[in-house]
Design a protein around this motif. Structure first.
Motif, PDB file in Angstrom:
ATOM      1  N   HIS A   1     -11.341  51.583   2.784  1.00  0.00           N
ATOM      2  CA  HIS A   1     -11.027  52.979   3.074  1.00  0.00           C
ATOM      3  C   HIS A   1     -11.028  53.835   1.807  1.00  0.00           C
ATOM      4  N   PHE A   2     -12.031  53.594   0.991  1.00  0.00           N
ATOM      5  CA  PHE A   2     -12.148  54.324  -0.273  1.00  0.00           C
ATOM      6  C   PHE A   2     -12.554  55.779  -0.043  1.00  0.00           C
TER       7      PHE A   2
ATOM      8  N   PRO B   1     -17.832  55.431   7.825  1.00  0.00           N
ATOM      9  CA  PRO B   1     -16.396  55.451   8.107  1.00  0.00           C
ATOM     10  C   PRO B   1     -15.972  54.105   8.697  1.00  0.00           C
ATOM     11  N   THR B   2     -14.677  53.969   8.943  1.00  0.00           N
ATOM     12  CA  THR B   2     -14.121  52.649   9.225  1.00  0.00           C
ATOM     13  C   THR B   2     -14.566  52.024  10.536  1.00  0.00           C
TER      14      THR B   2
ATOM     15  N   ALA C   1      -6.906  51.580   0.634  1.00  0.00           N
ATOM     16  CA  ALA C   1      -6.670  52.079  -0.718  1.00  0.00           C
ATOM     17  C   ALA C   1      -7.606  53.276  -0.859  1.00  0.00           C
ATOM     18  N   THR C   2      -7.111  54.413  -0.375  1.00  0.00           N
ATOM     19  CA  THR C   2      -7.969  55.602  -0.370  1.00  0.00           C
ATOM     20  C   THR C   2      -8.135  56.153  -1.775  1.00  0.00           C
ATOM     21  N   PHE C   3      -7.070  56.009  -2.576  1.00  0.00           N
ATOM     22  CA  PHE C   3      -7.063  56.628  -3.904  1.00  0.00           C
ATOM     23  C   PHE C   3      -6.713  55.624  -4.999  1.00  0.00           C
ATOM     24  N   LEU C   4      -6.905  56.052  -6.231  1.00  0.00           N
ATOM     25  CA  LEU C   4      -6.392  55.333  -7.400  1.00  0.00           C
ATOM     26  C   LEU C   4      -5.035  55.926  -7.771  1.00  0.00           C
TER      27      LEU C   4
ATOM     28  N   ALA D   1     -13.517  56.468   3.676  1.00  0.00           N
ATOM     29  CA  ALA D   1     -12.641  57.446   4.311  1.00  0.00           C
ATOM     30  C   ALA D   1     -13.417  58.705   4.677  1.00  0.00           C
ATOM     31  N   ALA D   2     -12.831  59.444   5.613  1.00  0.00           N
ATOM     32  CA  ALA D   2     -13.126  60.862   5.848  1.00  0.00           C
ATOM     33  C   ALA D   2     -14.426  61.190   6.581  1.00  0.00           C
TER      34      ALA D   2
END
Lengths: 301, 301
Positions: free
Chosen positions: A268-269, A19-20, A231-234, A10-11
């Motif tokens: 997308h981590f 990035p993606t 799944a950007t976040f936990l 991500a980002a």
């Protein structure tokens, strides 16, 4: 199908995380899905033939999914491209690319065809004899689509044993695949069902990035063979996920489980995490058949 | 001054060659000059502190000098930047960046100040107590400026020996540097000339990329300590250089010789050449004090 991950973070691009962007090889197509900054270098690093890319699908206009596109379009020109290039993406993408090329006084040597999207309903974007691509409307901060890719077989499969038994020559094979019957020299008519098997089941790949947890997509992705879900976040950062309209690993796994998909690939981590192993653990507690994307990784299914 | 080359190749980013970007460290400034795709990754790879970049100079709006800028501006926001960022570049740059951010619905957390250029005359862009930056209008396919950076010293230098001899205390040093005389306790007035030396000579760095062979720049770069001049081609491709409004290594060296610069650094090599050694040979026949840029190379002068 082969899915080649060029970037799954991500980002912002970093030295060790892109990035993606990903390449889906499906039948004879190489579809490019999203195009973050540096994608053209990753295409080279992963030895993807530029000339085989004719369709580019852009999920949304955040930089980490899109800022590599102007450079890639320029490079196609420098490589002497003449074939059409189709770009599918949110409304506004044409204006942005056109302005950049106007300012550079650089125009393409090939037809650049934009398919601008603004529908909130799923749409069929592309179809040929073996492939269909449709949108999966997602829930992000700006207008965003995922994409569903289907590889299907309209021809029936030749039943080699049956064809040999009846002594039928090759010149009839295409007719049989198309559903035709065959009249033998002795006058007997052999119906198609005796000469063919059902075509292989269609295969489905669904790409869902970026999106908040959004169960509305379940009917659109139910039973796909492979789901790539962001799944950007936990779960420990669930508040941040909600605020930024991203998903946690647990939420991605819940979608996969509820949509009864075959396999989940997470990507997308956020680069805030040292390594994505915790994403796998969190997701597998809900949906065991989960894998992690990684830059440069090739999945075959 | 330190010149850090982040990228010195023409046209497209590749796995082993980056498009144009460089960092000039001059007094306490880190100036970013041009910003091709991937520049932010090169900044990280070369361990340049993002927060020290406050001024970005864009020569022209071809992608290999500019397509890294939208991503870098986004990344500054993600890093929580609050300080002003100044962008100097051709008219149109503000519209392009603004459109991309409007489409992404992402705005900066910091003041982003555009200084748009359209003058064909040299202009002073920036000035503080020790540094001046002005444009060098170039001759390329689209509106393009080079930049001249000068580090100057307005204070005279303390003559330590003389100051000691007269027994003058530290409290007078700043006054002396500013040009003042000193009255000793016995009433003698020591004029400033006896207590100081002339300030160090100013230092000049001129950046000229992209441009055709263009002797009009000579009065603007005469005698600079270091000239970075593009050399996209060798003389063997002089026709192509002329057609695309680029320079050959020989032309860059001719400019350096005629402008009597101290040192020439060649860059912006076409990736058609296996390695740039031939550029050095061709230029040194005309101007011996020539060096080659290389991605990641640091020049100190």
């Amino acid at each position: 199908m082969k899915l080649h991950i060029l970037g799954c973070y991500a980002a912002t691009p970093r030295t060790l995380s892109n990035p993606t962007a990903q390449i889906l090889e499906i039948r004879n197509h190489l579809f490019l899905i999203d195009c973050g900054e540096g994608t053209q270098v990753e295409l080279r690093r992963n030895k993807v033939k530029f000339s085989r890319i004719n369709h580019i699908f852009i999920s949304h206009l955040h930089g980490d999914h899109f800022f590599g596109l102007p450079g890639l379009i320029s490079t196609f020109r420098l490589l002497g491209r003449e074939k059409e290039l189709h770009i599918y993406g949110p409304k506004g993408i044409k204006e942005a690319i056109t302005l950049l090329f106007k300012l550079a006084d650089s125009w393409t040597s090939y037809p650049l065809i934009f398919h601008e999207l603004d529908s909130k309903e799923p749409l069929l974007l592309f179809q040929d004899a073996g492939v269909e691509v449709s949108t999966i409307p997602l829930a992000h901060r700006i207008y965003t689509n995922g994409f569903r890719f289907t590889s299907f077989y309209s021809e029936r499969k030749l039943n080699i044993d049956a064809v040999r038994e009846f002594g039928i020559g090759k010149e009839y094979f295409q007719k049989i695949k198309n559903g035709g019957s065959v009249t033998l020299e002795d006058g007997r008519v052999i119906p198609n069902q005796e000469l063919t098997l059902d075509p292989p089941e269609p295969k489905h790949y669904a790409y869902c990035s970026d999106t908040a947890y959004y169960p509305d997509i379940i009917p659109l992705i139910r039973g796909v063979d492979v789901l790539y879900h962001e799944a950007t976040f936990l779960e420990s950062e669930a508040g941040l996920a909600k605020k930024t309209k991203h998903s946690t690993a647990g939420e991605a796994a819940t979608i996969a489980r509820d949509a009864e998909v075959g396999q989940l690939i997470l990507g997308h981590f956020s680069t805030r995490y040292r390594n994505p192993d915790s994403f796998l653990e969190e997701a597998q507690r809900i949906f065991p058949n989960t894998l992690l994307a990684a830059d440069g990784k090739l999945f075959e299914f």
